[in-house]
Design an enzyme around this catalytic site. Sequence first.
Site, short mmCIF file in Angstrom:
data_model
loop_
_atom_site.label_atom_id
_atom_site.label_comp_id
_atom_site.label_asym_id
_atom_site.label_seq_id
_atom_site.Cartn_x
_atom_site.Cartn_y
_atom_site.Cartn_z
N GLU A 36 -6.95 4.96 7.68
CA GLU A 36 -6.71 6.37 7.34
C GLU A 36 -7.93 6.97 6.66
OE1 GLU A 36 -2.97 5.77 5.35
OE2 GLU A 36 -2.05 5.30 7.27
N ASN A 47 0.86 -1.19 0.00
CA ASN A 47 0.00 0.00 0.00
C ASN A 47 0.90 1.24 0.00
OD1 ASN A 47 -1.83 2.03 0.50
ND2 ASN A 47 -2.29 1.40 2.61
N TRP A 48 0.99 1.85 -1.17
CA TRP A 48 1.93 2.98 -1.30
C TRP A 48 1.38 4.27 -0.69
CZ3 TRP A 48 4.05 2.82 -7.05
CH2 TRP A 48 4.70 1.61 -7.25
N LYS A 49 0.10 4.29 -0.38
CA LYS A 49 -0.53 5.50 0.15
C LYS A 49 -0.29 6.68 -0.82
CE LYS A 49 -0.16 3.46 4.65
NZ LYS A 49 -0.14 3.59 6.08
N GLU A 71 -5.44 -4.65 10.73
CA GLU A 71 -4.40 -3.64 10.92
C GLU A 71 -4.68 -2.87 12.21
OE1 GLU A 71 -2.37 -2.46 7.00
OE2 GLU A 71 -4.18 -1.26 7.17
N GLY A 87 2.35 2.65 10.78
CA GLY A 87 3.31 3.74 10.63
C GLY A 87 4.01 4.13 11.92
N GLY A 123 2.84 -1.10 4.29
CA GLY A 123 2.84 0.31 3.94
C GLY A 123 4.24 0.77 3.58
N HIS A 146 -9.64 1.38 4.77
CA HIS A 146 -8.36 1.57 5.47
C HIS A 146 -8.59 2.55 6.63
CE1 HIS A 146 -4.26 2.78 6.36
NE2 HIS A 146 -3.88 1.66 5.78
N SER A 196 3.28 -1.73 10.38
CA SER A 196 4.72 -1.77 10.63
C SER A 196 5.35 -3.13 10.29
CB SER A 196 5.04 -1.39 12.08
OG SER A 196 4.68 -0.04 12.30
P1 PGA Z 1 2.79 0.64 7.60
O1 PGA Z 1 1.33 0.82 6.95
O2 PGA Z 1 3.33 -0.67 7.11
O3 PGA Z 1 3.58 1.81 7.11
O4 PGA Z 1 2.60 0.63 9.08
C1 PGA Z 1 0.46 -0.27 6.80
C2 PGA Z 1 -0.86 0.18 6.22
O5 PGA Z 1 -1.34 1.27 6.57
O6 PGA Z 1 -1.47 -0.53 5.40
#
Ligand code: PGA
Length: 256
Positions: free
Chosen positions: A103, A11-13, A173, A179, A240, A101, A219
């Site tokens: 976010e 997931n590149w966001k 998650e 993150g 991520g 997600h 993470s």
């Molecule tokens: P992260 O993000 O690996 O940077 O913690 C994971 C995600 O939000 O899918």
Amino acid sequence: MADSKPLISGNWKMNCNHLEAIQLVQKLDFKLQSKDYDRVEICVHPPFTDLRSIQTLIDGDKMSLKLGAQNCSWFESGAYTGEVSPSMLAKLNVSYVIVGHSERRELFGETDEIVRKKLEAVLRHNMSPILCVGDTLEEYETEKTQDKVFFQIQSGLKGLSFEQLSKVVVAYEPIWAIGTGHNATPSQAQATCSFIRSIISDLGGSEAASVVRIQYGGSVRPGNAHDLLSQPDINGLLVGSASLDADSFAEIINFA
Ligand code: PGA
């Protein structure tokens, strides 16, 4: 326990313009061998503006990499400024679409009802939704993880047919792990993923529960991927920031 290949998703966001995206995918594909693709399903989820470039690259170089999106509208077309429809994604050979997600839920106000509509829209277009669920730090500390996840899974998946359920991927998650560098321990992640599978079993039967792949996300790094993937109810990872580095992402894939 799901029977198909593990699914490792990047997931590149909101990172990488289309030129950077091409470079990253080229570098990643260079690091992967056909035996990796035989063993693992690998998918990248770039921003919308990169999808066409990556689709062209995957087609042109006959890569086995799958293409994913990070979000989509539940509407088919029309006066919805700023939205991207599932049919537009399907036309670009998108296989997986992340829905719900944390976010999007926390920063953009997506409710469980919205997430459900998106999930159904993705299924209508023959793509697979990756339904994200997870607990906040407060919920985790007050032992409300199971309540939260139960509600999210129920509202996301209740009433789906076996055929629909078998296309769904669930990503557990923990929000406190995204993150932050603090991942759930493999046994914590396993406990919640096993609980998720039991909810799916109650909703759709044991066969559905065995087919649905459950990913862990939050993470994930090369250093913890192996232990997470060794858990019986973890069938893949949603990665991520480590997916933005071709070396790290390829290393994670090697553990699957
Ligand atoms: P992260 O993000 O690996 O940077 O913690 C994971 C995600 O939000 O899918």
